[in-house]
Design a protein around this motif. Sequence first.
Motif, PDB file in Angstrom:
ATOM      1  N   GLN A 197       0.662  -0.957  -0.404  1.00 23.92           N
ATOM      2  CA  GLN A 197       0.063  -0.152  -0.090  1.00 23.92           C
ATOM      3  C   GLN A 197       1.214   1.138   0.002  1.00 23.92           C
ATOM      4  O   GLN A 197       0.804   1.919  -0.935  1.00 23.92           O
ATOM      5  N   ALA A 198       1.864   1.329   0.665  1.00 20.56           N
ATOM      6  CA  ALA A 198       2.632   2.681   0.828  1.00 20.56           C
ATOM      7  C   ALA A 198       3.661   2.440   0.079  1.00 20.56           C
ATOM      8  O   ALA A 198       3.496   4.158  -0.184  1.00 20.56           O
ATOM      9  N   GLN A 199       4.219   1.750  -0.968  1.00 20.59           N
ATOM     10  CA  GLN A 199       4.878   1.729  -1.578  1.00 20.59           C
ATOM     11  C   GLN A 199       4.358   0.798  -3.233  1.00 20.59           C
ATOM     12  O   GLN A 199       4.802  -0.276  -3.778  1.00 20.59           O
ATOM     13  N   PRO A 200       2.943   1.997  -3.854  1.00 19.79           N
ATOM     14  CA  PRO A 200       2.485   0.768  -5.019  1.00 19.79           C
ATOM     15  C   PRO A 200       3.379  -0.041  -6.309  1.00 19.79           C
ATOM     16  O   PRO A 200       3.459  -0.772  -7.216  1.00 19.79           O
ATOM     17  N   GLU A 201       4.420   1.043  -5.784  1.00 19.15           N
ATOM     18  CA  GLU A 201       5.408   0.591  -7.658  1.00 19.15           C
ATOM     19  C   GLU A 201       6.528  -0.294  -7.298  1.00 19.15           C
ATOM     20  O   GLU A 201       6.605  -0.935  -8.071  1.00 19.15           O
ATOM     21  N   ILE A 202       6.259  -0.591  -6.260  1.00 18.17           N
ATOM     22  CA  ILE A 202       7.389  -1.899  -5.510  1.00 18.17           C
ATOM     23  C   ILE A 202       6.596  -3.583  -5.749  1.00 18.17           C
ATOM     24  O   ILE A 202       5.551  -3.214  -6.239  1.00 18.17           O
ATOM     25  N   ALA A 203       7.171  -3.804  -6.979  1.00 16.23           N
ATOM     26  CA  ALA A 203       7.358  -5.591  -7.883  1.00 16.23           C
ATOM     27  C   ALA A 203       7.065  -6.225  -6.767  1.00 16.23           C
ATOM     28  O   ALA A 203       7.159  -6.581  -5.180  1.00 16.23           O
ATOM     29  N   GLU A 204       6.172  -7.216  -6.753  1.00 13.08           N
ATOM     30  CA  GLU A 204       5.124  -8.526  -5.473  1.00 13.08           C
ATOM     31  C   GLU A 204       6.408  -9.452  -4.821  1.00 13.08           C
ATOM     32  O   GLU A 204       6.282  -9.125  -4.114  1.00 13.08           O
ATOM     33  N   ASP A 205       7.119  -9.841  -5.948  1.00 16.49           N
ATOM     34  CA  ASP A 205       7.867 -10.589  -5.956  1.00 16.49           C
ATOM     35  C   ASP A 205       8.960  -9.701  -4.564  1.00 16.49           C
ATOM     36  O   ASP A 205       9.183 -10.830  -3.654  1.00 16.49           O
ATOM     37  N   ASP A 206      10.048  -8.731  -4.854  1.00 17.12           N
ATOM     38  CA  ASP A 206      10.413  -7.727  -4.403  1.00 17.12           C
ATOM     39  C   ASP A 206       9.671  -7.773  -2.890  1.00 17.12           C
ATOM     40  O   ASP A 206      10.265  -7.982  -2.409  1.00 17.12           O
ATOM     41  N   LEU A 207       8.717  -7.163  -2.680  1.00 20.19           N
ATOM     42  CA  LEU A 207       7.975  -7.011  -1.658  1.00 20.19           C
ATOM     43  C   LEU A 207       8.113  -8.497  -0.792  1.00 20.19           C
ATOM     44  O   LEU A 207       8.682  -8.177   0.175  1.00 20.19           O
ATOM     45  N   PHE A 208       7.741  -9.951  -1.194  1.00 18.53           N
ATOM     46  CA  PHE A 208       8.210 -10.651  -0.773  1.00 18.53           C
ATOM     47  C   PHE A 208       9.290 -10.830   0.535  1.00 18.53           C
ATOM     48  O   PHE A 208       9.598 -12.103   1.396  1.00 18.53           O
ATOM     49  N   GLU A 209      10.225 -10.434  -0.723  1.00 18.10           N
ATOM     50  CA  GLU A 209      11.781 -11.147  -0.636  1.00 18.10           C
ATOM     51  C   GLU A 209      12.174  -9.738   1.023  1.00 18.10           C
ATOM     52  O   GLU A 209      12.812 -10.251   1.921  1.00 18.10           O
ATOM     53  N   GLN A 210      11.411  -8.614   0.906  1.00 20.54           N
ATOM     54  CA  GLN A 210      12.005  -7.548   1.539  1.00 20.54           C
ATOM     55  C   GLN A 210      10.934  -8.595   3.238  1.00 20.54           C
ATOM     56  O   GLN A 210      11.326  -8.131   4.239  1.00 20.54           O
ATOM     57  N   ILE A 211       9.938  -9.264   3.216  1.00 22.93           N
ATOM     58  CA  ILE A 211       9.276  -9.527   3.820  1.00 22.93           C
ATOM     59  C   ILE A 211      10.568 -11.030   4.355  1.00 22.93           C
ATOM     60  O   ILE A 211      10.685 -10.953   5.663  1.00 22.93           O
ATOM     61  N   VAL A 212      10.745 -11.759   3.343  1.00 25.73           N
ATOM     62  CA  VAL A 212      11.781 -12.673   4.294  1.00 25.73           C
ATOM     63  C   VAL A 212      12.784 -11.845   4.943  1.00 25.73           C
ATOM     64  O   VAL A 212      13.451 -12.583   6.265  1.00 25.73           O
ATOM     65  N   ALA A 213      13.399 -10.633   3.849  1.00 22.79           N
ATOM     66  CA  ALA A 213      14.540  -9.619   5.278  1.00 22.79           C
ATOM     67  C   ALA A 213      13.743  -9.796   6.815  1.00 22.79           C
ATOM     68  O   ALA A 213      14.920  -9.182   7.495  1.00 22.79           O
ATOM     69  N   ILE A 214      13.304  -9.059   6.768  1.00 25.57           N
ATOM     70  CA  ILE A 214      12.115  -8.972   7.662  1.00 25.57           C
ATOM     71  C   ILE A 214      11.816 -10.546   8.734  1.00 25.57           C
ATOM     72  O   ILE A 214      12.261  -9.703   9.873  1.00 25.57           O
TER      73      ILE A 214
END
Length: 193
Positions: free
Chosen positions: A116-133
């Motif tokens: 929601q905060a970063q609508p430009e982010i690619a979905e696969d990148d988003l899940f990789e960021q979640i895994v980093a957290i």
Amino acid sequence: MQSVSISLLTICGIEELPSHAERKVTHILSVLDPETPDPEALQNFAPHERTILRFHDIIADRPGMEMPRRDHVEKVLAFGDELAKSCDLREDGHLLVHCHMGVSRSTASMAMLMAQAQPEIAEDDLFEQIVAIRPQAWPNSVMIDYADELLGREGRFSAALRRHYGRQIKRDPHFVTWMTEIGRKREVDMAAD
């Protein structure tokens, strides 16, 4: 989530909450089972904004249990809207999202808040960021499906979740047994390369 003046993101389970009490958390999203009492550890946190949602971490109807619903996801996104609206009122922030174990409802919630905060982010990148957290992230598929629709991701969010499940199984095959034992085999079967 820099666009909403949140520079630190944390995902955890209830048992880990005490270790975050001194970390200057400014915003908390609690996703709890309906019968779970409010975590006592949160009384030790400095004043913060908090939203509480109550539903079970399931992906199919079960007697006596409450499924994640569209309105629950709408409330997560409303929390995100409030974060964005309040960004001018603070220099920085620390968002903590927790559920019972910090694996499914909380990771789904954080993923949708980031999308929601970063609508430009690619979905696969988003899940990789979640895994980093949160390396053990296994977001609730029902929640992600609702978020996909509400955020206008046109199926991309849900498709990326399937690939995320596939990557998680490759990283740790124990997910297959664990998710199957807790009634989430459908998500294991959803996993894609």
